[in-house]
Design an enzyme around this catalytic site. Sequence first.
Site, PDB file in Angstrom:
ATOM      1  N   HIS A 168       0.803  -1.219   0.000  1.00 26.55           N
ATOM      2  CA  HIS A 168       0.000   0.000   0.000  1.00 26.55           C
ATOM      3  C   HIS A 168       0.836   1.268   0.000  1.00 26.55           C
ATOM      4  CE1 HIS A 168       1.104  -0.724   4.130  1.00 26.55           C
ATOM      5  NE2 HIS A 168       0.724   0.487   4.473  1.00 26.55           N
ATOM      6  N   CYS A 169       2.161   1.154   0.044  1.00 30.54           N
ATOM      7  CA  CYS A 169       2.992   2.351   0.206  1.00 30.54           C
ATOM      8  C   CYS A 169       3.917   2.633  -0.976  1.00 30.54           C
ATOM      9  CB  CYS A 169       3.838   2.226   1.481  1.00 30.54           C
ATOM     10  SG  CYS A 169       2.889   2.416   3.006  1.00 30.54           S
ATOM     11  N   ILE A 170       4.908   1.786  -1.158  1.00 28.66           N
ATOM     12  CA  ILE A 170       6.011   2.125  -2.061  1.00 28.66           C
ATOM     13  C   ILE A 170       5.588   2.294  -3.516  1.00 28.66           C
ATOM     14  CG2 ILE A 170       8.376   1.548  -2.742  1.00 28.66           C
ATOM     15  CD1 ILE A 170       8.625  -0.116  -0.273  1.00 28.66           C
ATOM     16  N   ILE A 210       2.904   3.530  -4.590  1.00 34.03           N
ATOM     17  CA  ILE A 210       1.919   4.610  -4.713  1.00 34.03           C
ATOM     18  C   ILE A 210       2.430   5.943  -4.179  1.00 34.03           C
ATOM     19  CG2 ILE A 210      -0.353   5.392  -3.899  1.00 34.03           C
ATOM     20  CD1 ILE A 210      -1.211   2.450  -3.919  1.00 34.03           C
ATOM     21  N   ASP A 211       2.944   5.923  -2.960  1.00 37.69           N
ATOM     22  CA  ASP A 211       3.233   7.171  -2.244  1.00 37.69           C
ATOM     23  C   ASP A 211       4.171   8.133  -2.975  1.00 37.69           C
ATOM     24  OD1 ASP A 211       1.652   5.951  -0.411  1.00 37.69           O
ATOM     25  OD2 ASP A 211       3.221   5.594   1.074  1.00 37.69           O
TER      26      ASP A 211
END
Length: 449
Positions: free
Chosen positions: A282-284, A286-287
Amino acid sequence: MSTISNIPSDSNLDRARKFVDKDAAVAVIGLGYIGLPLAILFHSAGFDVVGVDTDPAKIVALNAGRSYIQYIPNEPLQRLAQSEKFTPTPDHRQVSRCDAIILCVPTPLTPNREPDLRFITQTAEAIAPHLKRGALVSLESTTYPGTTDDVLIPILEKGSGMKAGVDFLVAYSPEREDPNNPDFSTSRIPKVVGALNEESLAAACALYSAVVERVVPVSSCATAEAAKLVENIFRSVNIAMVNELKLVFERLGIDIWEVIDAAKTKPFGYMPFYPGPGLGGHCIPIDPFYLTWKAREVDLPTKFIELAGEINSTMPYYVVQRTADALNTMSKPLKGSRILLVGIAYKKDVDDVRESPGLKLIELFEEKGALVDFHDPHVPAIPPTRRHAALTGRESVSLDEASGADAVVICTNHSRIDYGKLANDAVLIVDTRNALAGVGKARSKVWKA
């Protein structure tokens, strides 16, 4: 529990006192991989907790004391279900009795890799009319600097008819959850907190200090938002570097994994990162693009970030080509070949498939005409996802299917996989995780990718 520093001594701590005394009701909105552990933590600390989620299946599971996240056992959820101090509900109106409201909602990207804030805006609109005067609203969803001040607060003020920083308090504290990490549970991960004003900061620090070991106050919501992005951009750029080096060293006949093992013996000035089939979670993936979008607003390019994203996003294509090359040595085309993908979750030993490169690999292989099955001991069936809807419901097959596959592609190196059996049964293995490094008899049939 923790030591709070850098809070102005003349701050009004009246509103924070109820958090210090744990005499408060806390709402956690979004009971997924981030919100559920947080709700459990606040409840175990003695707070009255309202858990809000629009997914009816989660509410049913919570009322039954049944976990829907594999690495979270049933026991803490059974305690929640039996407690009078925990209320699972799909109704945002329940926040009206809460002294703190924590937003843990998704922040995905649009198909054009631009921020998709609809979950934040919809949640803010839903809770605004029901805000309790004096309540603290804390956003934990990863987003670009300025979201709390420029997006969240105006919606809350308009919907509540109250003034932020006066009638209600606002903070931003980015989630730092690492699913199934035995060394860093939610309570042990330092909590960065930024806020709208001094009173909001004092209240937010008091709230989080009641459940985590260390709170790290910063000067503003935007600073806290930026800190979260820096953490994940750091990882994205370094993973992209080793993915690019993997391609170079493969062409030179050098094993990137052996190179990294040698390099990490240096006790200073080096931190190991590892290549793979692409980025997931959910992080790398997208963020970093939240910052590239924001940077365009101020006319600045973000070349490192965008290049890293470009490299990492091409890795599934490289794995497919590498598999085709491996099959070619056996006089087999990729079209019509049976492929067994081992591991569909984005990360080792979890059941989370969000943004998993394995989903992209299935689609790419099938576009080339291959027949694809997957085996994952943590994912019995692929759940609904935003970008791979056609794969929903596809079920994991037995690892015994490896003997009938033309190629086995290891995408996720779960501990529960019997790699000795896999090496014995498969005729060809494409290993993207160096999972077979210790299986000597597999060496002749393994292609690294």
